[in-house]
Structure formats: C-alpha cells, structure tokens
Design a protein around this motif. Structure first.
Motif, PDB file in Angstrom:
ATOM      1  N   UNK A 166      11.982  -9.388  -5.143  1.00  0.00           N
ATOM      2  CA  UNK A 166      10.802  -8.571  -4.889  1.00  0.00           C
ATOM      3  C   UNK A 166      11.178  -7.112  -4.681  1.00  0.00           C
ATOM      4  N   UNK A 167      10.337  -6.185  -5.165  1.00  0.00           N
ATOM      5  CA  UNK A 167      10.612  -4.764  -4.964  1.00  0.00           C
ATOM      6  C   UNK A 167      10.510  -4.397  -3.489  1.00  0.00           C
ATOM      7  N   UNK A 168      11.236  -3.380  -3.051  1.00  0.00           N
ATOM      8  CA  UNK A 168      11.218  -2.985  -1.630  1.00  0.00           C
ATOM      9  C   UNK A 168       9.834  -2.707  -1.089  1.00  0.00           C
ATOM     10  N   UNK A 169       8.943  -2.132  -1.906  1.00  0.00           N
ATOM     11  CA  UNK A 169       7.600  -1.809  -1.435  1.00  0.00           C
ATOM     12  C   UNK A 169       6.772  -3.057  -1.148  1.00  0.00           C
ATOM     13  N   UNK A 170       7.185  -4.193  -1.703  1.00  0.00           N
ATOM     14  CA  UNK A 170       6.423  -5.433  -1.550  1.00  0.00           C
ATOM     15  C   UNK A 170       6.953  -6.300  -0.405  1.00  0.00           C
ATOM     16  N   UNK A 171       8.142  -5.992   0.071  1.00  0.00           N
ATOM     17  CA  UNK A 171       8.769  -6.830   1.095  1.00  0.00           C
ATOM     18  C   UNK A 171       8.402  -6.382   2.501  1.00  0.00           C
ATOM     19  N   UNK A 172       7.920  -7.314   3.303  1.00  0.00           N
ATOM     20  CA  UNK A 172       7.763  -7.045   4.720  1.00  0.00           C
ATOM     21  C   UNK A 172       9.144  -6.954   5.366  1.00  0.00           C
TER      22      UNK A 172
END
Length: 199
Positions: free
Chosen positions: A27-33
């Motif tokens: 997952x891209x960093x912007x999508x990861x909690x």
C-alpha cells in the motif's frame, strides 16, 4: 481451488511483522494508517486481523474494523502475498469472508480512487477486482487522512441488500465508534455522488 487454506487471527507481534514486511510494500504511504493506530484498535477490540495460511506460511491478510454494536464489518486492508497472486485466491477469500465475520450484514470496502491515486493503474485494478467479486460501488467517496476512496459494499448472503446511503451511514457509524470527534473532524470527510459534502 484444491488447496485448503486456514484462517486465524493474528496477534500483536504477527501483525507488526505483517505491517513492516508486507503492508508497506502493498500500500502507498498515503493510504497506510500509522502502525500505532492499528495496534491500538486491535487492543481495544474495535478491529482484528485475519491471517490466511498455507500450512505455516502466510498467504494473505485481511484487516477488519468491527466495533461492538456495528452491523457491518469494514475491510480496512486486504492483500494476497505476491507468491500467491494470480491464482484466484483473492476472490475466494472475499467469498469466504462473510462466514468468518459472523453476524455482519455487509462487508464495506474503501477502494482508492484511481484519479487521485499515486498508482492510478493499480487503483483501477483493485476497483475492477472488487467489482468482479460482486462489490457494488455506492458512488459515495471518502477523504481519509491524505487519500481518497470510493465506498463499496459487499452484501452478505442471507442478509438482504444494503442501499447505497444505508451502507455509507453504516461506515460513518463505524468510524464514529472508533475515533474521537477531533480525529473525525481532522481526518475523515464523506461526499455524495454529486460531489457535495455528506458529513
């Protein structure tokens, strides 16, 4: 599919390893909690993670949000490990998910909007995959942290059909039960199909 896979919930140590070794790749960093947020949700009982195993080897993982009192389960993150892809396992796991999320009337899915994704082609493939697996696009979108998502609903057998707005309301309720009002105002916004703000 002749191979039999086993499901079990991951403990904190296993989930941490999955986050560091698998999720940061998938997952891209912007999508990861943040990992701390995921672990806190697991610790307070509002979330859990399924590991799907081929013998002792992890083949896939599904992070679920299911607060006490919620009628739905939210599929937060889902991925099949690279060596198990392209064999139909992902579709089979989605079909099997309702029997593990017992009592859920629907599975709600947030799929990244291709036109706002870092990897537009990957986001489009995900949407196509969920559609082929029977998930319905509600037309509603969500701005969560720094990412944009389309809200999908996968009806559970025997539970009837969730209307689009009903599914979104259930997802809103899910978030209201799991994050503070301050976090809600800062990180989460929902939008109607016509682009107007829903909440």
């Amino acid at each position: 599919m002749s191979k039999v896979y086993s499901w079990r919930k991951l403990n904190e140590k296993e989930l941490t390893r999955v986050y560091l070794d698998e999720m940061r790749r998938d997952f891209p960093p912007t999508e990861l909690k943040p990992l701390s947020m995921i672990l806190n949700s697991e610790a307070d009982g509002t979330a859990h993670t399924w590991g799907v195993f081929d013998g002792e080897t992890l083949a896939a993982y599904l992070l679920m949000v299911r607060p006490a009192g919620s009628r739905v389960s939210q599929l937060d993150y889902f991925a099949v490990l690279p060596e198990y892809r392209s064999a139909g396992l992902g579709a089979q796991l989605l079909a099997d998910l309702p029997q593990h999320e017992r009592g859920a009337q629907a599975i709600l899915i947030e799929a990244e909007c291709p036109d706002k994704a870092e990897d537009e082609a990957m986001a489009a493939r995900r949407l196509g995959f969920y559609s082929r697996c029977g998930a319905r696009d509600t037309g509603f979108t969500e701005h969560l942290f720094d990412a944009w998502f389309r809200i999908l609903v996968l009806d559970c057998p025997g539970a009837g059909t969730f209307a689009d707005r009903q599914a979104v309301d259930a997802l809103v309720d899910c978030y209201r039960r799991t994050i503070s009002e301050t976090e809600w105002q800062k990180y989460v916004q929902f939008y109607c199909p016509d682009g107007t703000k829903y909440c």
